[in-house]
Design a protein around this motif. Structure first.
Motif, PDB file in Angstrom:
ATOM      1  N   PHE A  17      68.493 -80.830  60.419  1.00 31.06           N
ATOM      2  CA  PHE A  17      68.902 -81.968  61.254  1.00 31.06           C
ATOM      3  C   PHE A  17      70.379 -82.276  61.049  1.00 31.06           C
ATOM      4  CE2 PHE A  17      64.308 -83.160  61.490  1.00 31.06           C
ATOM      5  CZ  PHE A  17      64.219 -83.216  62.869  1.00 31.06           C
ATOM      6  N   ASP A  18      70.829 -82.322  59.797  1.00 32.50           N
ATOM      7  CA  ASP A  18      72.227 -82.651  59.510  1.00 32.50           C
ATOM      8  C   ASP A  18      73.185 -81.621  60.109  1.00 32.50           C
ATOM      9  OD1 ASP A  18      71.347 -84.836  58.030  1.00 32.50           O
ATOM     10  OD2 ASP A  18      71.695 -83.884  56.073  1.00 32.50           O
ATOM     11  N   VAL A  19      72.918 -80.357  59.839  1.00 35.62           N
ATOM     12  CA  VAL A  19      73.835 -79.288  60.251  1.00 35.62           C
ATOM     13  C   VAL A  19      73.839 -79.116  61.769  1.00 35.62           C
ATOM     14  CG1 VAL A  19      74.240 -76.793  60.125  1.00 35.62           C
ATOM     15  CG2 VAL A  19      73.750 -78.083  58.039  1.00 35.62           C
ATOM     16  N   PHE A  20      72.655 -79.016  62.379  1.00 38.48           N
ATOM     17  CA  PHE A  20      72.599 -78.775  63.820  1.00 38.48           C
ATOM     18  C   PHE A  20      73.057 -79.975  64.634  1.00 38.48           C
ATOM     19  CE2 PHE A  20      69.223 -75.545  62.592  1.00 38.48           C
ATOM     20  CZ  PHE A  20      70.086 -74.462  62.729  1.00 38.48           C
ATOM     21  N   SER A  21      72.931 -81.185  64.090  1.00 37.90           N
ATOM     22  CA  SER A  21      73.424 -82.351  64.829  1.00 37.90           C
ATOM     23  C   SER A  21      74.954 -82.338  64.878  1.00 37.90           C
ATOM     24  CB  SER A  21      72.911 -83.652  64.228  1.00 37.90           C
ATOM     25  OG  SER A  21      73.471 -83.878  62.957  1.00 37.90           O
ATOM     26  N   GLN A  22      75.587 -81.725  63.895  1.00 37.45           N
ATOM     27  CA  GLN A  22      77.045 -81.595  63.890  1.00 37.45           C
ATOM     28  C   GLN A  22      77.514 -80.361  64.647  1.00 37.45           C
ATOM     29  OE1 GLN A  22      79.084 -84.009  62.612  1.00 37.45           O
ATOM     30  NE2 GLN A  22      77.121 -85.049  62.432  1.00 37.45           N
ATOM     31  N   ASN A  23      76.717 -79.279  64.561  1.00 42.09           N
ATOM     32  CA  ASN A  23      77.085 -78.007  65.192  1.00 42.09           C
ATOM     33  C   ASN A  23      75.810 -77.294  65.641  1.00 42.09           C
ATOM     34  OD1 ASN A  23      78.020 -75.510  65.973  1.00 42.09           O
ATOM     35  ND2 ASN A  23      78.691 -74.886  63.936  1.00 42.09           N
ATOM     36  N   PRO A  24      75.398 -77.485  66.891  1.00 45.99           N
ATOM     37  CA  PRO A  24      74.153 -76.872  67.358  1.00 45.99           C
ATOM     38  C   PRO A  24      74.130 -75.349  67.245  1.00 45.99           C
ATOM     39  CG  PRO A  24      74.868 -78.556  68.897  1.00 45.99           C
ATOM     40  CD  PRO A  24      75.987 -78.369  67.908  1.00 45.99           C
ATOM     41  N   GLY A  25      75.274 -74.724  67.174  1.00 48.07           N
ATOM     42  CA  GLY A  25      75.336 -73.275  67.047  1.00 48.07           C
ATOM     43  C   GLY A  25      75.441 -72.784  65.612  1.00 48.07           C
ATOM     44  N   PHE A  98      70.517 -82.426  69.457  1.00 48.07           N
ATOM     45  CA  PHE A  98      70.697 -80.982  69.568  1.00 48.07           C
ATOM     46  C   PHE A  98      69.440 -80.280  70.066  1.00 48.07           C
ATOM     47  CE2 PHE A  98      68.986 -81.469  65.334  1.00 48.07           C
ATOM     48  CZ  PHE A  98      68.140 -80.383  65.183  1.00 48.07           C
ATOM     49  N   LEU A  99      68.275 -80.875  69.845  1.00 45.89           N
ATOM     50  CA  LEU A  99      67.022 -80.247  70.270  1.00 45.89           C
ATOM     51  C   LEU A  99      66.847 -80.252  71.781  1.00 45.89           C
ATOM     52  CD1 LEU A  99      64.709 -81.654  67.489  1.00 45.89           C
ATOM     53  CD2 LEU A  99      65.233 -79.236  67.878  1.00 45.89           C
ATOM     54  N   ALA A 100      67.573 -81.111  72.476  1.00 46.22           N
ATOM     55  CA  ALA A 100      67.430 -81.206  73.933  1.00 46.22           C
ATOM     56  C   ALA A 100      67.832 -79.924  74.640  1.00 46.22           C
ATOM     57  CB  ALA A 100      68.239 -82.379  74.459  1.00 46.22           C
ATOM     58  N   THR A 101      68.649 -79.109  74.001  1.00 44.19           N
ATOM     59  CA  THR A 101      69.106 -77.875  74.635  1.00 44.19           C
ATOM     60  C   THR A 101      68.485 -76.623  74.008  1.00 44.19           C
ATOM     61  OG1 THR A 101      71.055 -77.820  73.199  1.00 44.19           O
ATOM     62  CG2 THR A 101      71.298 -78.906  75.347  1.00 44.19           C
ATOM     63  N   GLU A 102      67.594 -76.799  73.086  1.00 41.89           N
ATOM     64  CA  GLU A 102      66.932 -75.661  72.440  1.00 41.89           C
ATOM     65  C   GLU A 102      65.651 -75.308  73.203  1.00 41.89           C
ATOM     66  OE1 GLU A 102      67.600 -73.635  69.801  1.00 41.89           O
ATOM     67  OE2 GLU A 102      69.553 -74.571  69.574  1.00 41.89           O
ATOM     68  N   PRO A 103      65.362 -74.031  73.365  1.00 38.51           N
ATOM     69  CA  PRO A 103      64.141 -73.617  74.072  1.00 38.51           C
ATOM     70  C   PRO A 103      62.904 -73.663  73.171  1.00 38.51           C
ATOM     71  CG  PRO A 103      65.396 -71.686  73.431  1.00 38.51           C
ATOM     72  CD  PRO A 103      66.201 -72.891  73.009  1.00 38.51           C
ATOM     73  N   VAL A 104      62.658 -74.805  72.564  1.00 40.38           N
ATOM     74  CA  VAL A 104      61.557 -74.913  71.605  1.00 40.38           C
ATOM     75  C   VAL A 104      60.204 -75.100  72.276  1.00 40.38           C
ATOM     76  CG1 VAL A 104      62.968 -75.734  69.683  1.00 40.38           C
ATOM     77  CG2 VAL A 104      62.009 -77.382  71.292  1.00 40.38           C
ATOM     78  N   GLY A 105      60.195 -75.449  73.548  1.00 43.40           N
ATOM     79  CA  GLY A 105      58.939 -75.686  74.256  1.00 43.40           C
ATOM     80  C   GLY A 105      58.079 -74.446  74.414  1.00 43.40           C
ATOM     81  N   GLN A 106      58.626 -73.283  74.093  1.00 45.71           N
ATOM     82  CA  GLN A 106      57.858 -72.041  74.177  1.00 45.71           C
ATOM     83  C   GLN A 106      56.886 -71.902  73.008  1.00 45.71           C
ATOM     84  OE1 GLN A 106      61.052 -69.229  74.323  1.00 45.71           O
ATOM     85  NE2 GLN A 106      61.536 -69.680  76.447  1.00 45.71           N
ATOM     86  N   ASP A 107      57.146 -72.598  71.928  1.00 44.11           N
ATOM     87  CA  ASP A 107      56.241 -72.574  70.787  1.00 44.11           C
ATOM     88  C   ASP A 107      54.990 -73.363  71.162  1.00 44.11           C
ATOM     89  OD1 ASP A 107      55.096 -73.969  68.272  1.00 44.11           O
ATOM     90  OD2 ASP A 107      56.367 -72.391  67.421  1.00 44.11           O
ATOM     91  N   PRO A 108      53.795 -72.794  70.998  1.00 42.56           N
ATOM     92  CA  PRO A 108      52.574 -73.490  71.430  1.00 42.56           C
ATOM     93  C   PRO A 108      52.367 -74.849  70.763  1.00 42.56           C
ATOM     94  CG  PRO A 108      52.083 -71.231  70.740  1.00 42.56           C
ATOM     95  CD  PRO A 108      53.531 -71.474  70.473  1.00 42.56           C
ATOM     96  N   ARG A 109      52.764 -74.974  69.512  1.00 46.04           N
ATOM     97  CA  ARG A 109      52.613 -76.259  68.814  1.00 46.04           C
ATOM     98  C   ARG A 109      53.519 -77.321  69.437  1.00 46.04           C
ATOM     99  NH1 ARG A 109      54.693 -75.048  63.278  1.00 46.04           N
ATOM    100  NH2 ARG A 109      56.123 -73.885  64.591  1.00 46.04           N
ATOM    101  N   VAL A 110      54.730 -76.918  69.752  1.00 40.42           N
ATOM    102  CA  VAL A 110      55.688 -77.849  70.355  1.00 40.42           C
ATOM    103  C   VAL A 110      55.251 -78.180  71.778  1.00 40.42           C
ATOM    104  CG1 VAL A 110      58.093 -78.188  71.038  1.00 40.42           C
ATOM    105  CG2 VAL A 110      57.565 -77.023  68.883  1.00 40.42           C
TER     106      VAL A 110
END
Length: 189
Positions: A17-25, A98-110
């Motif tokens: 959370f800390d790292v990706f909120s500062q730098n999503p890449g 940062f999660l708003a632009t990640e394609p995490v919805g492909q994971d069945p749990r998510v």
């Protein structure tokens, strides 16, 4: 008492959370360094970036749900619940944006967690329609998309420090319920 495995996993998630909120890449190596663990340790818990992002999305979903549940516990209407939910979610912008632009919805749990959130939102909107907040002729799916997109817009404003979370929540609610017309103007044209 938590064991070391639970603590290490939590350190990695918090570092994510800390790292990706500062730098999503950012790289997983940067996350590992921030967590105070080696890359091999990180990979014992998460097979790769997609796995870590999916877990972060699940944690974020749980945090958002908990914040909304706590904030809406004593509301009397679904309309008020929807309004208060904006105020509960917008302070989490820095942590979750940062999660708003990640394609995490492909994971069945998510996908399952997102579907449950969407179902709750749709239910609240349907009830708010009955309460007279929204035009019953406007599709609920449209209102739900508007709600989600206004939340995202609020997160953008908060992240850019162009609005406080409460200011963004008030603007999102006003836009959702009254549009962008000057207050007091009731013309539909």
């Amino acid at each position: 008492m938590r064991d070391n495995n639970d603590l290490t996993r939590q350190f990695i998630l918090n570092a994510g959370f800390d790292v990706f909120s500062q730098n999503p890449g950012a790289s997983l190596a940067e996350v590992a360094t921030h967590a105070g663990v080696g890359r091999a340790t990180l990979h014992r818990y998460f097979s790769g970036r997609a796995d870590l992002m999916a877990e972060l999305a699940l944690v974020a979903t749980a945090e958002l749900s908990a914040a909304v549940e706590a904030a809406t516990r004593d509301v009397d209407t679904h309309t008020e619940g929807l309004r208060v939910a904006f105020r509960a979610m917008l302070p989490l912008a820095q942590r979750h944006m940062f999660l708003a632009t990640e394609p995490v919805g492909q994971d069945p749990r998510v996908a399952k967690a997102y579907a449950a959130e969407t179902a709750e939102l749709v239910h609240s909107i349907e009830q708010a329609k009955i309460e007279g907040t929204f035009d019953p002729h406007v599709p609920t799916a449209w209102i739900a998309q508007a709600y989600d997109n206004l939340l995202y817009a609020g997160w953008e404003m908060v992240t850019a420090e162009e609005a406080t979370p409460n200011q963004a929540a008030d603007l999102a609610w006003r836009t959702l319920t009254r549009g962008l017309k000057p207050q007091g103007n009731s013309d539909d044209a």
